[in-house]
Design an enzyme around this catalytic site. Structure first.
Site, PDB file in Angstrom:
ATOM      1  CG  ASN A   1      -1.832  -1.215   1.204  1.00  0.00           C
ATOM      2  OD1 ASN A   1      -2.793  -1.260   0.451  1.00  0.00           O
ATOM      3  ND2 ASN A   1      -1.513  -2.223   2.008  1.00  0.00           N
TER       4      ASN A   1
ATOM      5  CG  ASP B   1      -1.681  -8.085   0.927  1.00  0.00           C
ATOM      6  OD1 ASP B   1      -2.875  -8.443   0.740  1.00  0.00           O
ATOM      7  OD2 ASP B   1      -1.372  -7.108   1.639  1.00  0.00           O
TER       8      ASP B   1
ATOM      9  CG  ASP C   1       2.054  -8.163   6.260  1.00  0.00           C
ATOM     10  OD1 ASP C   1       2.776  -7.253   6.719  1.00  0.00           O
ATOM     11  OD2 ASP C   1       1.948  -8.383   5.047  1.00  0.00           O
TER      12      ASP C   1
HETATM   13  N1  LIG Z   1      10.898   3.744   4.989  1.00  0.00           N
HETATM   14  C1  LIG Z   1       9.713   3.388   5.461  1.00  0.00           C
HETATM   15  N2  LIG Z   1       8.590   3.805   4.843  1.00  0.00           N
HETATM   16  C2  LIG Z   1       7.373   3.441   5.291  1.00  0.00           C
HETATM   17  N3  LIG Z   1       7.206   2.654   6.375  1.00  0.00           N
HETATM   18  C3  LIG Z   1       8.284   2.213   7.034  1.00  0.00           C
HETATM   19  C4  LIG Z   1       9.587   2.538   6.618  1.00  0.00           C
HETATM   20  N4  LIG Z   1      10.459   1.924   7.453  1.00  0.00           N
HETATM   21  C5  LIG Z   1       9.738   1.260   8.347  1.00  0.00           C
HETATM   22  N5  LIG Z   1       8.422   1.436   8.132  1.00  0.00           N
HETATM   23  C6  LIG Z   1       7.354   0.856   8.939  1.00  0.00           C
HETATM   24  O1  LIG Z   1       6.753  -0.127   8.143  1.00  0.00           O
HETATM   25  C7  LIG Z   1       5.333  -0.032   8.187  1.00  0.00           C
HETATM   26  C8  LIG Z   1       4.828  -0.245   6.778  1.00  0.00           C
HETATM   27  O2  LIG Z   1       5.173  -1.571   6.458  1.00  0.00           O
HETATM   28  P1  LIG Z   1       5.465  -2.080   5.010  1.00  0.00           P
HETATM   29  O3  LIG Z   1       6.669  -1.401   4.474  1.00  0.00           O
HETATM   30  O4  LIG Z   1       5.475  -3.541   5.115  1.00  0.00           O
HETATM   31  O5  LIG Z   1       4.162  -1.488   4.300  1.00  0.00           O
HETATM   32  P2  LIG Z   1       3.754  -1.470   2.794  1.00  0.00           P
HETATM   33  O6  LIG Z   1       4.898  -1.222   1.880  1.00  0.00           O
HETATM   34  O7  LIG Z   1       2.606  -0.571   2.643  1.00  0.00           O
HETATM   35  O8  LIG Z   1       3.346  -2.909   2.579  1.00  0.00           O
HETATM   36  P3  LIG Z   1       1.940  -3.526   2.890  1.00  0.00           P
HETATM   37  O9  LIG Z   1       0.934  -2.746   2.149  1.00  0.00           O
HETATM   38  O10 LIG Z   1       2.147  -4.888   2.313  1.00  0.00           O
HETATM   39  O11 LIG Z   1       1.760  -3.525   4.330  1.00  0.00           O
HETATM   40  C9  LIG Z   1       4.970   1.334   8.787  1.00  0.00           C
HETATM   41  O12 LIG Z   1       4.012   1.165   9.803  1.00  0.00           O
HETATM   42  C10 LIG Z   1       6.281   1.871   9.342  1.00  0.00           C
HETATM   43  O13 LIG Z   1       6.253   1.965  10.756  1.00  0.00           O
HETATM   44  C1  LIG Z   2      -5.846  -5.400   3.976  1.00  0.00           C
HETATM   45  C2  LIG Z   2      -4.841  -5.006   2.921  1.00  0.00           C
HETATM   46  C3  LIG Z   2      -4.998  -3.505   2.621  1.00  0.00           C
HETATM   47  C4  LIG Z   2      -3.438  -5.255   3.513  1.00  0.00           C
HETATM   48  O1  LIG Z   2      -2.437  -4.963   2.613  1.00  0.00           O
HETATM   49  C5  LIG Z   2      -5.002  -5.854   1.619  1.00  0.00           C
HETATM   50  O2  LIG Z   2      -4.856  -7.195   1.909  1.00  0.00           O
HETATM   51  C6  LIG Z   2      -6.343  -5.632   0.981  1.00  0.00           C
HETATM   52  O3  LIG Z   2      -6.532  -4.671   0.271  1.00  0.00           O
HETATM   53  N1  LIG Z   2      -7.304  -6.546   1.249  1.00  0.00           N
HETATM   54  C7  LIG Z   2      -8.629  -6.525   0.715  1.00  0.00           C
HETATM   55  C8  LIG Z   2      -9.646  -6.845   1.783  1.00  0.00           C
HETATM   56  C9  LIG Z   2      -9.529  -8.227   2.402  1.00  0.00           C
HETATM   57  O4  LIG Z   2      -8.440  -8.816   2.432  1.00  0.00           O
HETATM   58  O5  LIG Z   2     -10.566  -8.758   2.849  1.00  0.00           O
HETATM   59  K   LIG Z   3       0.137  -5.554   5.428  1.00  0.00           K
END
Ligand SMILES: Nc1ncnc2c1ncn2[C@@H]1O[C@H](COP(=O)(O)OP(=O)(O)OP(=O)(O)O)[C@@H](O)[C@H]1O
Ligand SMILES: CC(C)(CO)[C@@H](O)C(=O)NCCC(=O)O
Ligand SMILES: [K+]
Length: 244
Positions: free
Chosen positions: A9, A96, A117
């Protein structure tokens, strides 16, 4: 050689695999996608397949520029997965979460599995010992909690993550840190306790951007693997090849 890409996201994570071994990890922003992939493929020209799981607003088209260099696999709900999906709305289940459930099912056969996660959202995914995916929970992640407090109030500042000194926050900043960080930890410990009370023969997998921080603070000791989604993508792809 396989290039796996997790479009989250907030950001994009990628890894190059040789068999089940990670050769290198990458993290980048969505607007850098093409440039970064190009760079990765220049460094690893032996990549034969690119496997993508996207929950962000990045669609398959974004990868078609690389179609001449390697095979593109953009995972969808129609692919084969190693579990039985018992979610009442299987088509709206996040890709995911499906990939995490696949990885847990393939890596830890014949046991109850809970995948947590801790990313932009915290997701909980439960697959029972008979490989039924039952569902779980979705709640706001750590960063999102800080941002929500700021964005939806008049007076609360946007703070950067900090480990609270106490659970009794004695200032606005400390109260926010306690609410966000302790609340986050208590929630996850609470869920783990609930699952543990109801299931035996049980494994917990913790992943996502906040996994390493979290693992140190949970009352329950569990092992964190920040790379679990990318490893699961690699395994889901192997499973797809073997079962299609
Ligand atoms: N550089 C960074 N940018 C954003 N979030 C970070 C960073 N470093 C650590 N984090 C931490 O990681 C979390 C976000 O996790 P992640 O990077 O897994 O999210 P993502 O890329 O949106 O992936 P997903 O949507 O799969 O969760 C935030 O809550 C934050 O505290
Ligand atoms: C919950 C998130 C946003 C986590 O990345 C993703 O898995 C998503 O968009 N899910 C759709 C809703 C569901 O999993 O029921
Ligand atoms: K997640």
């Amino acid at each position: 050689m396989i290039l796996t890409v997790d479009v989250g996201n907030t950001r994009i994570k990628a890894a190059v695999f040789e068999g089940s071994t990670v050769l290198e990890n990458f993290v980048f922003e969505k607007n850098e996608l093409e440039k970064k992939i190009e760079k990765i493929l220049k460094k690893f020209p032996n990549c034969s397949d690119l496997v993508v799981a996207s929950v962000g607003n990045v669609e398959k088209q974004s990868f078609l520029a690389f179609e001449n260099e390697l095979n593109i696999h953009f995972l969808t709900h129609e692919d084969v997965y190693p579990f039985v999906n018992k979610y009442a709305t299987p088509k709206t289940l996040g890709i995911d979460r499906m990939v995490l459930a696949s990885g847990a099912t393939l890596q830890f056969p014949k046991q109850n599995r809970l995948v947590i996660d801790a990313g932009t959202c915290i997701t909980y995914d439960f697959i029972d010992e008979n490989d039924n995916y039952l569902g779980g929970a979705i709640s706001p992640g750590l960063r999102l909690r800080y941002e929500a407090l700021h964005n939806y109030t008049a007076k609360l500042p946007l703070l950067a993550f900090e480990v609270p000194e106490l659970y009794i926050g004695n200032s606005t900043a400390q109260a926010i840190h306690s609410g966000v960080v302790n609340g986050f930890v208590y929630e996850i410990d609470g869920f783990i306790d609930e699952y543990r009370a109801n299931f035996s023969n049980f494994i917990i997998i913790l992943t996502g951007g906040d996994a390493v921080f979290l693992a140190k603070r949970l009352k329950n000791t569990i092992f964190a693997n920040s790379n679990f989604l990318l490893e699961s993508l690699n395994q889901t792809f192997q499973y797809k090849i073997d079962n299609d």
